[in-house]
Design an enzyme around this catalytic site. Structure first.
Site, PDB file in Angstrom:
ATOM      1  N   LYS A 125       7.564   6.110  13.138  1.00 34.69           N
ATOM      2  CA  LYS A 125       7.943   4.833  12.538  1.00 34.69           C
ATOM      3  C   LYS A 125       8.922   5.035  11.398  1.00 34.69           C
ATOM      4  O   LYS A 125       8.585   4.829  10.232  1.00 34.69           O
ATOM      5  CB  LYS A 125       6.693   4.100  12.033  1.00 34.69           C
ATOM      6  CG  LYS A 125       6.973   2.636  11.679  1.00 34.69           C
ATOM      7  CD  LYS A 125       5.817   2.026  10.918  1.00 34.69           C
ATOM      8  CE  LYS A 125       6.094   0.560  10.617  1.00 34.69           C
ATOM      9  NZ  LYS A 125       5.594   0.149   9.322  1.00 34.69           N
ATOM     10  N   HIS A 157       4.074   7.651   7.262  1.00 40.11           N
ATOM     11  CA  HIS A 157       4.092   7.423   8.708  1.00 40.11           C
ATOM     12  C   HIS A 157       4.163   8.760   9.416  1.00 40.11           C
ATOM     13  O   HIS A 157       4.833   9.676   8.943  1.00 40.11           O
ATOM     14  CB  HIS A 157       5.276   6.552   9.093  1.00 40.11           C
ATOM     15  CG  HIS A 157       5.310   5.265   8.324  1.00 40.11           C
ATOM     16  ND1 HIS A 157       4.365   4.296   8.496  1.00 40.11           N
ATOM     17  CD2 HIS A 157       6.129   4.823   7.345  1.00 40.11           C
ATOM     18  CE1 HIS A 157       4.614   3.297   7.662  1.00 40.11           C
ATOM     19  NE2 HIS A 157       5.679   3.596   6.947  1.00 40.11           N
ATOM     20  N   GLN A 202       1.697   4.592   1.426  1.00 45.63           N
ATOM     21  CA  GLN A 202       1.501   4.970   2.820  1.00 45.63           C
ATOM     22  C   GLN A 202       2.465   6.058   3.243  1.00 45.63           C
ATOM     23  O   GLN A 202       3.413   6.382   2.527  1.00 45.63           O
ATOM     24  CB  GLN A 202       1.715   3.749   3.712  1.00 45.63           C
ATOM     25  CG  GLN A 202       3.064   3.087   3.481  1.00 45.63           C
ATOM     26  CD  GLN A 202       3.229   1.806   4.291  1.00 45.63           C
ATOM     27  OE1 GLN A 202       3.962   1.763   5.243  1.00 45.63           O
ATOM     28  NE2 GLN A 202       2.515   0.765   3.900  1.00 45.63           N
ATOM     29  N   SER A 207       0.824  -1.207   0.000  1.00 41.67           N
ATOM     30  CA  SER A 207       0.000   0.000   0.000  1.00 41.67           C
ATOM     31  C   SER A 207       0.863   1.265   0.000  1.00 41.67           C
ATOM     32  O   SER A 207       1.921   1.310   0.625  1.00 41.67           O
ATOM     33  CB  SER A 207      -0.929   0.002   1.208  1.00 41.67           C
ATOM     34  OG  SER A 207      -0.210  -0.129   2.392  1.00 41.67           O
ATOM     35  N   LYS A 216      -7.319  -1.885   3.010  1.00 35.39           N
ATOM     36  CA  LYS A 216      -7.462  -1.465   4.408  1.00 35.39           C
ATOM     37  C   LYS A 216      -7.969  -0.037   4.541  1.00 35.39           C
ATOM     38  O   LYS A 216      -8.091   0.694   3.565  1.00 35.39           O
ATOM     39  CB  LYS A 216      -6.107  -1.611   5.119  1.00 35.39           C
ATOM     40  CG  LYS A 216      -5.678  -3.039   5.285  1.00 35.39           C
ATOM     41  CD  LYS A 216      -4.408  -3.098   6.096  1.00 35.39           C
ATOM     42  CE  LYS A 216      -3.861  -4.524   6.170  1.00 35.39           C
ATOM     43  NZ  LYS A 216      -2.466  -4.541   6.582  1.00 35.39           N
ATOM     44  N   ARG A 256      -2.599   5.153   5.248  1.00 37.91           N
ATOM     45  CA  ARG A 256      -2.597   4.571   3.899  1.00 37.91           C
ATOM     46  C   ARG A 256      -3.293   5.448   2.865  1.00 37.91           C
ATOM     47  O   ARG A 256      -4.228   6.168   3.177  1.00 37.91           O
ATOM     48  CB  ARG A 256      -3.249   3.195   3.925  1.00 37.91           C
ATOM     49  CG  ARG A 256      -2.426   2.173   4.687  1.00 37.91           C
ATOM     50  CD  ARG A 256      -3.032   0.771   4.601  1.00 37.91           C
ATOM     51  NE  ARG A 256      -2.204  -0.172   5.356  1.00 37.91           N
ATOM     52  CZ  ARG A 256      -2.263  -0.313   6.667  1.00 37.91           C
ATOM     53  NH1 ARG A 256      -3.111   0.405   7.373  1.00 37.91           N
ATOM     54  NH2 ARG A 256      -1.460  -1.162   7.290  1.00 37.91           N
ATOM     55  N   HIS A 305       5.127   6.705   0.290  1.00 36.66           N
ATOM     56  CA  HIS A 305       6.026   5.714  -0.316  1.00 36.66           C
ATOM     57  C   HIS A 305       5.295   4.385  -0.466  1.00 36.66           C
ATOM     58  O   HIS A 305       4.273   4.149   0.177  1.00 36.66           O
ATOM     59  CB  HIS A 305       7.281   5.525   0.548  1.00 36.66           C
ATOM     60  CG  HIS A 305       6.975   5.077   1.949  1.00 36.66           C
ATOM     61  ND1 HIS A 305       6.702   5.963   2.965  1.00 36.66           N
ATOM     62  CD2 HIS A 305       6.859   3.848   2.501  1.00 36.66           C
ATOM     63  CE1 HIS A 305       6.459   5.304   4.077  1.00 36.66           C
ATOM     64  NE2 HIS A 305       6.537   4.011   3.845  1.00 36.66           N
ATOM     65  N   GLU A 326      11.653   4.144   8.773  1.00 37.01           N
ATOM     66  CA  GLU A 326      11.937   2.882   8.084  1.00 37.01           C
ATOM     67  C   GLU A 326      13.086   3.088   7.112  1.00 37.01           C
ATOM     68  O   GLU A 326      13.203   4.154   6.516  1.00 37.01           O
ATOM     69  CB  GLU A 326      10.739   2.453   7.211  1.00 37.01           C
ATOM     70  CG  GLU A 326       9.522   2.062   7.940  1.00 37.01           C
ATOM     71  CD  GLU A 326       8.347   1.806   6.997  1.00 37.01           C
ATOM     72  OE1 GLU A 326       7.517   0.998   7.370  1.00 37.01           O
ATOM     73  OE2 GLU A 326       8.261   2.417   5.917  1.00 37.01           O
TER      74      GLU A 326
HETATM   75 ZN   LIG Z   1       6.219   2.441   5.280  1.00 37.20          ZN
END
Ligand SMILES: [Zn+2]
Length: 427
Positions: free
Chosen positions: A134, A111, A109, A107, A301, A295, A276, A136
């Site tokens: 979050k 953060h 998304q 997906s 979702k 998302r 991303h 990443e």
């Molecule tokens: Zn991510």
């Protein structure tokens, strides 16, 4: 337990994973635990290597024991005082290390950063399960393809002018306003971002059935007039439409975000509030322990469109600026190459250690002041904590390494380089 011991990760069978032994996740999991059979009809998407309660790593020679059990038996030894004080847990690692084998787009998304994470969690704890940020990072282990950040404003404008369905979806008025506005030198950078936000918001707020209608026409056009899109974009739209027919991501992703290609060893750090999505390939991923995801597309979702549209940064940095360039690792020495990916956050860094395809090369890593997880991604060799017995280190093997422990590695494979990835936290 000693300072260096083998562990088993937990494979996750999400639908977007590569199938059966095509998946690096399946191969690594099987190589590390031959009792685990690979179902050739099943997707193997992620291999989790950490203490997350949803899929915790266990000790290789005693599967009833979790890594977190060992850590909590002596937190000072296994996490170190600085990590305990900073993150407040005596059981869990501050990061989750993963292998991902991607067959279908994940997906789109973004953060939240820490302050937005706290706000969202307070307002809607069902969809935002914790208050953390979050961060990443993805390091490619094969050729890897992703969406990362918005394209430059003029590139989006060019697509808006060229692709009738994109123009219709955005609407003639807004498309014109955007076209004129972004090239006006009197308009501030911030006002131009607002125009980008308006275009993105318009797409995200259009009802799904309307989006699907424009998408079907656009997909037909990729066949009839591929020159309008160029071959790479036409192919991308067709591929992703097969995976998610008529999805809004065909517009907000394919036409608005940077389409990035990473070679093995190249990395991408995903900043907070940047859109991303991973599209294809195998990667090492490291993240802070959190589940906060907002998302936008290619997902069945929950989509929090309002939060998404209002919270993105709308920065349009070139792809090269989004890449996390490796730097030297001053505590590595010997016959291996060390590449350190060190993003600007506290929770983790990732180190790649690579030996040529030669037997008997030896290299040393001095200790770091925090916990590490190490995985062998190709080749074979041995690994030993200083003054301890050497252990086999073959493709798929995973180890936990306690803070302040020096390790020695030696290569054995002549047909492939001996490559290890290490995630660690050091403050
Ligand atoms: Zn991510």
């Amino acid at each position: 337990m000693s300072s260096l011991f083998p562990i088993l990760g937990a494979a996750q069978n999400y639908a977007w994973g590569k199938i059966g032994s095509q998946s690096a996740v399946a191969r690594y999991a099987h190589d590390n635990d031959p009792s685990l059979s690979i179902d050739e009809s099943e997707p193997f998407a992620e291999l989790w290597m950490g203490t997350h309660p949803k899929a915790p790593a266990v000790i290789s020679n005693d599967k009833s024991k979790k890594l977190s059990d060992v850590i909590s038996s002596d937190p000072e030894k296994y996490l170190g005082q600085s990590v305990i004080s900073r993150f407040g847990s005596k059981t869990e690692l501050p990061f989750l290390f993963k292998v991902l084998s991607i067959n279908k787009v994940l997906s789109i998304q973004a953060h939240p950063d820490k302050s937005l994470g706290a706000q969202l969690h307070a307002k809607d704890p069902d969809h935002y399960p914790d208050s953390n940020h979050k961060p990443e990072m993805a390091v490619a282990i094969t050729d890897f393809e992703a969406f990362c950040g918005f394209q430059p404003l003029d590139q989006i404008d060019a697509l808006l002018q060229k692709i009738p369905e994109f123009h219709q979806l955005v609407g003639a008025d807004l498309a014109q306003k955007y076209h004129v506005g972004i090239s006006k030198s009197s308009l501030s950078k911030n006002d131009k971002k607002k125009l980008l936000q308006a275009v993105f918001g318009q797409i995200m707020k259009t009802p799904e059935d309307v989006v699907a209608k424009y998408a079907a026409n656009m997909v037909a056009r990729t066949n009839q007039q591929p020159e309008v899109f160029g071959s790479v974009l036409a192919d991308l739209i067709q591929r992703l439409n097969q995976q998610f027919p008529g999805d809004v991501g065909l517009f907000c992703g394919c036409l608005m975000l940077n389409h990035c290609f990473l070679k093995s060893g190249e990395a991408m750090f995903l900043q907070a509030r940047e859109p991303h999505a991973y599209i294809s390939g195998d990667i090492m991923e490291c993240m802070a322990a959190s589940d906060n995801v907002i998302r936008a597309g290619f997902t069945p979702k929950f989509k929090d469109v309002e939060t998404l549209v209002s919270s993105l940064t709308y920065s349009t940095d070139p792809v090269e600026d989004q890449k996390q360039k490796p730097v030297a690792f001053s505590r590595g020495s010997g016959d291996a190459q060390f590449a350190l990916y060190d993003p600007p956050i506290d929770e983790f860094s990732v180190l790649q250690v690579k030996f040529d395809s030669k037997k008997g090369n030896v290299a040393t890593m001095k200790g770091v002041d925090g916990p590490s997880i190490i995985i062998v991604t190709e080749g074979s060799g041995e690994i030993a904590a200083k003054d301890e017995k050497a252990q086999k280190a073959e493709t798929g093997h995973i180890f936990f390494l306690a803070p302040r422990t020096e390790v020695v590695m030696s290569s054995k494979s002549t047909d492939a380089p001996f490559t290890l990835y290490r995630a660690f936290c050091e403050l």
